[in-house]
Motif scaffolding. Structure first.
Motif, PDB file in Angstrom:
ATOM      1  N   ALA A   1      10.317 -27.419 -57.363  1.00 33.40           N
ATOM      2  CA  ALA A   1      11.685 -27.275 -56.849  1.00 33.40           C
ATOM      3  C   ALA A   1      12.511 -26.364 -57.734  1.00 33.40           C
ATOM      4  O   ALA A   1      12.611 -26.567 -58.943  1.00 33.40           O
TER       5      ALA A   1
ATOM      6  N   GLU B   1      16.271 -24.932 -53.770  1.00 32.32           N
ATOM      7  CA  GLU B   1      15.707 -26.041 -52.990  1.00 32.32           C
ATOM      8  C   GLU B   1      16.516 -27.316 -53.198  1.00 32.32           C
ATOM      9  O   GLU B   1      16.810 -28.051 -52.246  1.00 32.32           O
ATOM     10  N   GLN B   2      16.870 -27.593 -54.440  1.00 35.96           N
ATOM     11  CA  GLN B   2      17.649 -28.807 -54.716  1.00 35.96           C
ATOM     12  C   GLN B   2      18.996 -28.785 -54.011  1.00 35.96           C
ATOM     13  O   GLN B   2      19.439 -29.791 -53.446  1.00 35.96           O
TER      14      GLN B   2
ATOM     15  N   ALA C   1      18.545 -29.079 -50.174  1.00 33.05           N
ATOM     16  CA  ALA C   1      18.144 -30.447 -49.839  1.00 33.05           C
ATOM     17  C   ALA C   1      19.336 -31.393 -49.875  1.00 33.05           C
ATOM     18  O   ALA C   1      19.409 -32.354 -49.112  1.00 33.05           O
TER      19      ALA C   1
ATOM     20  N   ASN D   1      22.362 -30.491 -49.170  1.00 27.86           N
ATOM     21  CA  ASN D   1      23.413 -29.938 -48.306  1.00 27.86           C
ATOM     22  C   ASN D   1      24.625 -29.475 -49.106  1.00 27.86           C
ATOM     23  O   ASN D   1      25.774 -29.599 -48.668  1.00 27.86           O
TER      24      ASN D   1
ATOM     25  N   ARG E   1      14.642 -28.926 -45.262  1.00 29.72           N
ATOM     26  CA  ARG E   1      15.398 -29.556 -46.351  1.00 29.72           C
ATOM     27  C   ARG E   1      14.718 -30.847 -46.813  1.00 29.72           C
ATOM     28  O   ARG E   1      14.710 -31.162 -48.006  1.00 29.72           O
ATOM     29  N   ARG E   2      14.145 -31.585 -45.881  1.00 29.40           N
ATOM     30  CA  ARG E   2      13.414 -32.802 -46.264  1.00 29.40           C
ATOM     31  C   ARG E   2      12.193 -32.438 -47.102  1.00 29.40           C
ATOM     32  O   ARG E   2      11.857 -33.137 -48.071  1.00 29.40           O
ATOM     33  N   TRP E   3      11.518 -31.347 -46.737  1.00 26.63           N
ATOM     34  CA  TRP E   3      10.381 -30.869 -47.534  1.00 26.63           C
ATOM     35  C   TRP E   3      10.850 -30.493 -48.935  1.00 26.63           C
ATOM     36  O   TRP E   3      10.208 -30.858 -49.935  1.00 26.63           O
ATOM     37  N   MET E   4      11.965 -29.803 -49.017  1.00 26.58           N
ATOM     38  CA  MET E   4      12.506 -29.404 -50.323  1.00 26.58           C
ATOM     39  C   MET E   4      12.828 -30.614 -51.187  1.00 26.58           C
ATOM     40  O   MET E   4      12.603 -30.610 -52.405  1.00 26.58           O
ATOM     41  N   ALA E   5      13.354 -31.657 -50.571  1.00 26.96           N
ATOM     42  CA  ALA E   5      13.736 -32.860 -51.316  1.00 26.96           C
ATOM     43  C   ALA E   5      12.528 -33.567 -51.920  1.00 26.96           C
ATOM     44  O   ALA E   5      12.669 -34.303 -52.894  1.00 26.96           O
ATOM     45  N   ARG E   6      11.352 -33.341 -51.365  1.00 24.05           N
ATOM     46  CA  ARG E   6      10.139 -33.995 -51.860  1.00 24.05           C
ATOM     47  C   ARG E   6       9.417 -33.191 -52.940  1.00 24.05           C
ATOM     48  O   ARG E   6       8.437 -33.669 -53.525  1.00 24.05           O
TER      49      ARG E   6
END
Length: 272
Positions: free
Chosen positions: A72, A76-77, A80, A82, A116-121
């Motif tokens: 990340a 990305e952070q 993720a 917003n 964004r959900r992918w980025m959060a992981r």
């Protein structure tokens, strides 16, 4: 912080940073992995898949489809979460701060909820064993994901980051980082610090080619990446990203030197 350990990686490892929404450059570096026979599990991105250029959603899709390992980045952070800015910590009112408003707004509008959900992981740190050495991959720094660490940064900066990293993941022999956009290798005590550069933007050196790294037999080799610059420039023009980073793709020079140490600014380099 999220930490993933990938165990032993045999054979060459390809590391690249900063796709920066530059789809042609991203496709070019992924093609290099195929040419070099590097499997997807041995291809690692240091983050900031999305940033300055014109095709954020398409670049995310290409990276995800390739099934490479991604650490990340601050972009990305922020996406993720917003958030409304890139999280680089640019000083308010500087050129970098003003320029980031345009490209981040475009990325924020184009990246969907699933991306964004992918980025959060995504992990903050990835470690692996390679040729008898333990390697850690981060974005900017451990103390600050958006920390700019350059080849000429004070040794105290490197020592602080290495200490924080070791406290988190244990002993390391090699650190692979990104974020600063300039590839380099520097020995700091018993740790080799390598910046993998950024494939999506040139290195402020007057050349269109960007950089990536091949790790082979425990040694890092910085390589140049040629790609379809005109296609990347056209994509930025199409979506109205004409604030300066578009021209940087062609000229090889950044539109601002705000983040650079004095030693790496063009005036200092010209004066030797």
């Amino acid at each position: 912080m999220q930490h993933q350990d990938w165990g032993e990686l045999a054979g060459p490892v390809l590391l690249f940073g900063g796709p920066y929404s530059n789809l042609p450059a991203t496709e070019a570096v992924l093609a290099q992995a195929e040419v070099l026979g590097v499997p997807a599990g041995n291809v690692i991105c240091t983050g900031d898949v999305v940033a300055y250029c014109g095709q954020p959603a398409e670049t995310v899709a290409a990276v995800r489809a390739a099934q490479v390992v991604v650490v990340a980045g601050n972009c990305e952070q922020q996406l993720a979460a917003n958030a409304l800015d890139c999280g680089c910590g640019f000083e308010v009112g500087t050129a970098c701060d003003l320029l980031s408003a345009g490209w981040y707004a475009h990325a924020n509008a184009e990246v969907d909820a699933e991306a964004r959900r992918w980025m959060a992981r995504l992990p903050d740190v990835v470690t692996f064993q390679h040729a008898g050495k333990r390697v850690a991959v981060i974005h900017g720094g451990v103390t600050d994901v958006a920390r700019f660490v350059f080849s000429v940064s004070p040794e105290a900066v490197f020592l602080e980051e290495i200490a924080a990293l070791k406290a988190l993941v244990g002993p390391v022999d090699v650190v692979i980082a990104g974020h600063s956009g300039m590839a380099f290798e520097r020995q700091v005590g018993d740790v080799t610090w390598v910046n993998a550069g950024a494939v999506g933007m040139p290195e402020h050196d007057g050349r269109q080619e960007t950089r990536f790294v091949i790790l082979r037999d425990g040694k890092a080799e910085i390589r140049e990446l040629a790609y379809d610059v005109q296609a990347a420039f056209a994509a930025m023009q199409k979506v109205g990203l004409r604030q300066g980073y578009d021209r940087a793709l062609l000229s090889g020079y950044w539109p601002s030197e705000d983040v650079l140490p004095q030693e790496l600014r063009l005036e200092s380099l010209a004066n030797g």
